[in-house]
Design a protein around this motif. Sequence first.
Motif, PDB file in Angstrom:
ATOM      1  N   CYS A 117      44.662 -19.811 -53.772  1.00  0.00           N
ATOM      2  CA  CYS A 117      44.149 -19.299 -55.044  1.00  0.00           C
ATOM      3  C   CYS A 117      45.294 -19.144 -56.038  1.00  0.00           C
ATOM      4  N   VAL A 164      41.571 -19.959 -59.649  1.00  0.00           N
ATOM      5  CA  VAL A 164      41.037 -21.175 -59.037  1.00  0.00           C
ATOM      6  C   VAL A 164      41.415 -21.169 -57.555  1.00  0.00           C
ATOM      7  N   CYS A 165      40.413 -21.164 -56.695  1.00  0.00           N
ATOM      8  CA  CYS A 165      40.637 -21.194 -55.253  1.00  0.00           C
ATOM      9  C   CYS A 165      40.206 -22.560 -54.718  1.00  0.00           C
ATOM     10  N   THR A 166      41.109 -23.210 -54.001  1.00  0.00           N
ATOM     11  CA  THR A 166      40.886 -24.576 -53.548  1.00  0.00           C
ATOM     12  C   THR A 166      40.585 -24.602 -52.056  1.00  0.00           C
ATOM     13  N   TYR A 168      36.547 -26.761 -55.580  1.00  0.00           N
ATOM     14  CA  TYR A 168      37.210 -25.743 -56.394  1.00  0.00           C
ATOM     15  C   TYR A 168      36.234 -24.598 -56.669  1.00  0.00           C
ATOM     16  N   VAL A 220      35.911 -21.191 -58.629  1.00  0.00           N
ATOM     17  CA  VAL A 220      36.575 -20.571 -59.776  1.00  0.00           C
ATOM     18  C   VAL A 220      35.879 -19.269 -60.140  1.00  0.00           C
ATOM     19  N   TYR A 250      36.444 -27.025 -65.657  1.00  0.00           N
ATOM     20  CA  TYR A 250      36.134 -27.972 -64.592  1.00  0.00           C
ATOM     21  C   TYR A 250      36.325 -29.415 -65.051  1.00  0.00           C
ATOM     22  N   LEU A 301      40.405 -29.472 -64.117  1.00  0.00           N
ATOM     23  CA  LEU A 301      40.262 -29.793 -62.694  1.00  0.00           C
ATOM     24  C   LEU A 301      39.767 -31.220 -62.469  1.00  0.00           C
TER      25      LEU A 301
END
Length: 239
Positions: free
Chosen positions: A21, A33-35, A180, A182, A197, A201
Amino acid sequence: MVRAAGLLAGMLFAATAAQACEQVTHRDRSFTVCTADLTTQNIALRLNRSDGMPLGSFVALELATDAPVVFAMNAGMYHADRRPVGLYIEEGTTIRPIVTRAGPGNFGLLPNGVLCVRDGRADVIESRAFAADPPACRQATQSGPMLVIDGALHPRFLPDSPSSKIRNGVGATSDGKIAYFVISDQPVTFYQMATLYRDVLGVRNALFLDGSVSRLYAPALKRADPGRQMGPIVVVTER
C-alpha cells in the motif's frame, strides 16, 4: 536453522506487506493504493463467521483468517442486515444472484460491475456482460457504478461534481495478474477516483465499491480504519 528461516520469512512478509500500500496524490487529492499481485497472493471475499453471523469488522476477519493479512477493505454495498445488495460468490458458492436492472442510489447507476476472482487472475466486468456469459468465479462481488468501462469514464461523471466523499474501488490489469484496491484519504468525487484509475494506474476497467463507509486494514502500516459494521470484506493474503 528452522527458527532463522522463520524469522527471515517473517521479515520478507513484513517488507512485502509494507510495499503493498502506498500513498498517491492525484488532482490535489490523496489516495492509498494497495496492490494485489495474483502471482504471489490470494484475494478472497468474506462475509460471515463460522456461526453464520456477519464478520462485520477487521478484528473478526483477522481472527477468521489463517494466513497473514496483507490488507483488507470493505467490498461492496449491503443491506441493513449486511446481506450483499448484488451478486456475491464466496469460495465458489453463490450467496446472492446478479442484479442487472437500473435502480436508485449508486448501485443502480448503470453500468455497474462485478469483481471476479478466478485461479491466478482478477477481473472487473460490466454486470450485463457478466450476466450474458458468466465466468466461473471463485469469488465475486457486485457493486456500482463502474468507474472506468473499456478505458472510458462512466458517462454520468462530471469533472465539477460537488459530491465528494471518502470512497474506495477496485480495478484490474488487462491480464488479470494485478488488482488495485484504492481508498481515498480525503473526500473525492467519482470523477477524481475514476481518472486516477484511467490516467495514473492505466486500468481499463474499474469499479466503485462504496463511499462514506469505506475502510482499509493494512497491518504493516498500522492502519485499521474505524467505522460501522461492514458487509462483504475483501482480504489479500500471501500464498
